[in-house]
Design a protein around this motif. Structure first.
Motif, PDB file in Angstrom:
ATOM      1  N   LEU A  42     -92.738 -59.623 -18.604  1.00 19.51           N
ATOM      2  CA  LEU A  42     -92.026 -58.352 -18.686  1.00 19.51           C
ATOM      3  C   LEU A  42     -92.315 -57.494 -17.457  1.00 19.51           C
ATOM      4  O   LEU A  42     -93.295 -57.733 -16.751  1.00 19.51           O
ATOM      5  CB  LEU A  42     -92.450 -57.604 -19.949  1.00 19.51           C
ATOM      6  N   PRO A  43     -91.489 -56.474 -17.217  1.00 15.96           N
ATOM      7  CA  PRO A  43     -91.724 -55.596 -16.056  1.00 15.96           C
ATOM      8  C   PRO A  43     -93.102 -54.943 -16.119  1.00 15.96           C
ATOM      9  O   PRO A  43     -93.523 -54.434 -17.159  1.00 15.96           O
ATOM     10  CB  PRO A  43     -90.616 -54.544 -16.181  1.00 15.96           C
ATOM     11  N   ALA A  44     -93.791 -54.948 -15.000  1.00 15.11           N
ATOM     12  CA  ALA A  44     -95.154 -54.401 -14.938  1.00 15.11           C
ATOM     13  C   ALA A  44     -95.183 -52.899 -15.159  1.00 15.11           C
ATOM     14  O   ALA A  44     -96.190 -52.363 -15.623  1.00 15.11           O
ATOM     15  CB  ALA A  44     -95.788 -54.754 -13.597  1.00 15.11           C
ATOM     16  N   ALA A  45     -94.099 -52.196 -14.865  1.00 15.92           N
ATOM     17  CA  ALA A  45     -94.095 -50.733 -14.955  1.00 15.92           C
ATOM     18  C   ALA A  45     -93.821 -50.201 -16.359  1.00 15.92           C
ATOM     19  O   ALA A  45     -93.865 -48.994 -16.572  1.00 15.92           O
ATOM     20  CB  ALA A  45     -93.055 -50.179 -13.987  1.00 15.92           C
TER      21      ALA A  45
ATOM     22  N   GLY B 213     -97.067 -64.232 -10.410  1.00 16.89           N
ATOM     23  CA  GLY B 213     -96.922 -64.423  -8.970  1.00 16.89           C
ATOM     24  C   GLY B 213     -96.266 -63.260  -8.250  1.00 16.89           C
ATOM     25  O   GLY B 213     -96.187 -63.249  -7.033  1.00 16.89           O
ATOM     26  N   THR B 214     -95.782 -62.272  -8.985  1.00 21.44           N
ATOM     27  CA  THR B 214     -95.138 -61.102  -8.393  1.00 21.44           C
ATOM     28  C   THR B 214     -95.720 -59.825  -8.997  1.00 21.44           C
ATOM     29  O   THR B 214     -96.076 -59.795 -10.168  1.00 21.44           O
ATOM     30  CB  THR B 214     -93.603 -61.146  -8.610  1.00 21.44           C
ATOM     31  N   ALA B 215     -95.788 -58.787  -8.193  1.00 22.89           N
ATOM     32  CA  ALA B 215     -96.358 -57.518  -8.669  1.00 22.89           C
ATOM     33  C   ALA B 215     -95.437 -56.808  -9.663  1.00 22.89           C
ATOM     34  O   ALA B 215     -95.870 -55.908 -10.367  1.00 22.89           O
ATOM     35  CB  ALA B 215     -96.632 -56.606  -7.480  1.00 22.89           C
ATOM     36  N   LEU B 216     -94.177 -57.209  -9.739  1.00 21.91           N
ATOM     37  CA  LEU B 216     -93.215 -56.535 -10.615  1.00 21.91           C
ATOM     38  C   LEU B 216     -93.218 -57.047 -12.050  1.00 21.91           C
ATOM     39  O   LEU B 216     -92.692 -56.403 -12.937  1.00 21.91           O
ATOM     40  CB  LEU B 216     -91.805 -56.685 -10.036  1.00 21.91           C
ATOM     41  N   ILE B 217     -93.809 -58.208 -12.285  1.00 25.19           N
ATOM     42  CA  ILE B 217     -93.790 -58.844 -13.601  1.00 25.19           C
ATOM     43  C   ILE B 217     -95.216 -59.109 -14.076  1.00 25.19           C
ATOM     44  O   ILE B 217     -96.063 -59.538 -13.309  1.00 25.19           O
ATOM     45  CB  ILE B 217     -93.023 -60.197 -13.553  1.00 25.19           C
TER      46      ILE B 217
END
Length: 57
Positions: A10-13, A47-51
């Motif tokens: 899910l989105p990290a934010a 692997g990504t800061a957004l997820i």
């Protein structure tokens, strides 16, 4: 036999309450309607800061 654990990317934010709402919606879409007792257990990076990898029980 019920679901013991649900893991979603899910989105990290997202705030925690939004994460619970998204998980409940996902369970409903999968045909599981008893999702009122969801608890957020852990989040972990992907692997990504957004997820984030989010675990519910």
């Amino acid at each position: 036999m019920g679901i013991c654990r649900l893991v979603l990317d899910l989105p990290a934010a997202c705030p925690p309450q939004d994460l619970l709402d998204i998980a409940a919606t996902e369970l409903t879409e999968r045909g599981t309607h008893r999702s009122t007792n969801l608890e957020l257990r852990t989040t972990a990076p992907t692997g990504t800061a957004l997820i984030r990898h989010v675990t519910f029980t």
